[in-house]
Scaffold this motif. Structure first.
Motif, short mmCIF file in Angstrom:
data_model
loop_
_atom_site.label_atom_id
_atom_site.label_comp_id
_atom_site.label_asym_id
_atom_site.label_seq_id
_atom_site.Cartn_x
_atom_site.Cartn_y
_atom_site.Cartn_z
N ILE A 246 23.32 27.75 80.72
CA ILE A 246 23.76 26.80 79.71
C ILE A 246 25.03 27.35 79.07
N SER A 247 25.95 26.46 78.77
CA SER A 247 27.08 26.82 77.92
C SER A 247 27.12 25.84 76.77
N CYS A 248 27.78 26.21 75.68
CA CYS A 248 27.89 25.28 74.55
C CYS A 248 29.32 25.24 74.04
N SER A 249 29.64 24.14 73.34
CA SER A 249 31.02 23.79 73.01
C SER A 249 31.29 23.77 71.51
N SER A 250 32.53 24.06 71.19
CA SER A 250 33.00 23.83 69.82
C SER A 250 33.19 22.34 69.60
N ALA A 259 25.87 21.02 74.48
CA ALA A 259 25.51 22.08 75.43
C ALA A 259 25.47 21.47 76.83
N THR A 260 25.74 22.30 77.83
CA THR A 260 25.81 21.81 79.21
C THR A 260 25.01 22.73 80.12
N LEU A 261 24.21 22.14 81.00
CA LEU A 261 23.42 22.89 81.97
C LEU A 261 24.15 22.89 83.31
N TRP A 262 24.30 24.09 83.90
CA TRP A 262 25.02 24.26 85.16
C TRP A 262 24.10 24.85 86.22
N ASP A 263 24.31 24.44 87.45
CA ASP A 263 23.57 24.99 88.59
C ASP A 263 24.33 26.22 89.09
N LEU A 264 23.66 27.37 89.13
CA LEU A 264 24.29 28.60 89.61
C LEU A 264 24.09 28.83 91.10
N ASP A 269 26.90 22.62 90.39
CA ASP A 269 27.24 21.37 89.72
C ASP A 269 26.81 21.39 88.26
N ARG A 270 27.38 20.46 87.50
CA ARG A 270 26.89 20.19 86.16
C ARG A 270 25.63 19.35 86.28
N MET A 271 24.53 19.79 85.63
CA MET A 271 23.24 19.15 85.81
C MET A 271 22.85 18.24 84.66
N ASN A 310 14.66 18.55 75.92
CA ASN A 310 14.07 18.49 77.26
C ASN A 310 15.17 18.91 78.23
N GLN A 311 14.97 20.02 78.92
CA GLN A 311 16.00 20.57 79.79
C GLN A 311 16.39 19.59 80.91
N ASP A 312 15.43 18.84 81.42
CA ASP A 312 15.69 17.97 82.57
C ASP A 312 16.36 16.65 82.20
N THR A 313 15.98 16.07 81.06
CA THR A 313 16.47 14.74 80.70
C THR A 313 17.57 14.75 79.65
N GLY A 314 17.70 15.84 78.88
CA GLY A 314 18.67 15.89 77.80
C GLY A 314 18.19 15.26 76.51
N ALA A 315 16.93 14.81 76.47
CA ALA A 315 16.37 14.19 75.26
C ALA A 315 16.13 15.26 74.19
#
Length: 367
Positions: A246-250, A259-264, A269-271, A310-315
Motif C-alpha cells: 500500500i502507498s498513501c498520498s498527500s 491510499a493505493t493497493l499495488w500488486d508486487l 498493477d494497481r489493484m 475492506n482491502q478487496d473492495t475499497g469500502a
C-alpha cells in the motif's frame, strides 16, 4: 517554547509539563468524546459517540510524536520532535527505557525482527542503532546522508539496513560492521519511506516525486517504477506474504488523500484505491487476519481520522475521529485487535478493533 492546544507556551521542566498534561487530559476527557462510524452486522453504517473516556497516561514525549513502531508483542518504540526515542509497554502504560543521542527530531524508526534492537533516523542526518538490553547510548552511528534521513528498512535476515533521504539517495549498510556497501541516487527522488519485502531482496520506496519505486538490494538497482500518482507519496507498507503493498498520498480537501493497493507480483498493477480522507494520508498498515472474513487495511491522516477499509473492495468499514489530536503521523499494529497511532498534540493513542458486534474502532488510551 512548547505547543499546547495550538498555542505557543513558555517551555516547562518535563515533570511540571507532565503534571500539567495529566490535569488537562482529565479535564478534556470529560468534555471530549471521540466519534466513530460503526459497521453493523447488517451492513448499515451509523455514527456513534464514544462515551467511555480513554485512559490518559502521563505523556512519554513533550512534543509532536513523528513515528511509532512495535518492537514485540508488548513494547512499542516512539520518537519525535523532542529528539528522544522511548520504549513503552503499551499494555501496562509503563515507560521501559528512554534513548537520547540525536541532535534533531527523530523521523523514522525501524525495529530488528525478533530482537530487542532498533534503528532511529533523524533530521540531524544520522541513523543510530539502539539495544533495549544495553546502555542508553547508541551501539552504532551511521553517517552518510547529506540531508534529513526519511527512510529506514531492515532486511528480513537483519543483516542489512537500507536508508533513504531527501538528498535523493539510498544507502545500503552492513548491520554487523556498520559500513555502507552500496549507494544509489536518482534526481528529484526525495525519499519519504522505505519498506523491505518479506523473504525477498526487494525494497519498496515512496517519494515526493509522486512515484513508488521497487529496488533490488543486490547491487541496489531500481527494478521497477509504478505508474506516477497525482500527489506526493508519503508512506508505504508491504503485506506479510509479500504479494502486495500500500502507498498513501498527500492532498487537501479530499483531492489526493487516498491510499493505493499495488500488486508486487509479476503484473505489478494497481489493484484498489481507498478514498475518504480530507487531508494528507500519512500512514497505512495491513491489519492481521482476525475473526473478520475479509482482509483489511488501516490509514491515518492529517484530518485527525483513522479509517479501516475492506482491502478487496475499497469500502470504508469504520472511521474514528481523534478530536484535538491534530495531524496523525504514524500507525503501527500492536496485536490482532490493537493499533498504535502517533499524533501532533496528544502523543500516542492505543486503539481497539472490536469484531464482537459488527466492526468498531475505539480509543482505549493515550500516552
Amino acid at each position: 517554547m512548547l505547543l499546547l492546544d495550538g498555542q505557543l507556551k513558555p517551555a516547562l521542566p518535563q515533570k511540571v509539563f507532565c503534571r500539567l498534561w495529566t490535569v488537562m487530559g482529565k479535564l478534556q476527557s470529560k468534555l471530549r468524546h471521540s466519534t466513530y462510524l460503526y459497521s453493523r452486522p447488517d451492513g448499515i453504517i451509523e455514527e456513534r459517540v464514544q462515551t467511555k473516556a480513554p485512559q490518559e497516561y502521563i505523556p512519554v514525549h513533550v512534543d509532536t510524536v513523528s513515528v511509532v513502531a512495535t518492537l514485540n508483542s508488548d513494547l512499542c518504540i516512539s520518537g519525535g520532535k523532542d529528539k528522544t526515542a522511548v520504549a513503552y509497554n503499551w499494555k501496562t502504560g509503563r515507560v521501559v527505557k528512554r534513548f537520547t543521542g540525536h541532535e534533531r527530531e527523530i523521523t523514522k524508526i525501524a525495529c530488528i525482527p525478533k530482537a530487542n534492537q532498533f534503528f532511529s533516523a533523524s533530521r540531524d542526518k544520522t541513523v543510530l542503532m539502539w539495544d533495549l538490553q544495553g546502555s542508553s547510548h547508541p551501539r552504532q552511528q551511521l553517517s552518510g546522508h547529506a540531508m534529513v534521513v526519511t527512510g529506514l528498512a531492515v532486511s528480513p535476515d537483519s543483516s542489512q539496513l537500507c536508508t533513504g533521504s531527501r538528498d535523493n539517495s539510498l544507502l545500503l549498510w552492513d548491520v554487523g560492521t556498520g559500513q555502507c556497501v552500496e549507494r544509489a541516487s536518482v534526481s528529484r527522488n526525495l525519499v519519504t519511506h522505505l519498506c523491505w519485502v518479506p523473504s525477498e531482496p526487494y525494497i519498496v520506496q515512496t517519494s515526493e516525486d509522486k512515484t513508488i519505486r521497487l529496488w533490488d538490494s543486490r547491487g541496489l538497482q531500481m527494478a521497477h517504477m509504478f505508474p506516477t500518482k497525482q500527489h506526493i507519496q508519503t508512506h508505504c507498507e508491504v503485506s506479510v506474504d509479500g504479494h502486495t503493498c500500500i502507498s498513501c498520498s498527500s492532498g487537501f480537501g479530499g483531492e489526493g488523500c487516498e491510499a493505493t493497493l499495488w500488486d508486487l507480483r509479476q503484473t505489478r498493477d494497481r489493484m484498489c484505491e481507498y478514498k475518504g480522507h480530507f487531508q494528507t494520508v500519512a500512514s497505512c498498515v495491513f491489519l492481521p487476519k482476525s475473526t473478520a472474513l475479509m482482509p483489511m487495511i488501516a490509514t491515518s491522516a492529517h484530518d485527525s481520522k483513522v479509517k479501516i477499509w475492506n482491502q478487496d473492495t475499497g469500502a470504508c468499514l469504520s472511521t474514528l475521529s481523534l478530536d484535538g489530536s491534530g495531524p496523525l503521523t504514524s500507525l503501527a499494529v500492536g496485536d490482532i485487535s490493537s493499533l498504535l497511532c502517533a499524533s501532533f498534540y496528544r502523543g500516542v493513542h492505543l486503539l481497539r478493533v472490536d469484531h464482537s458486534q459488527g466492526l468498531e474502532l475505539q480509543e482505549v488510551a493515550a500516552f
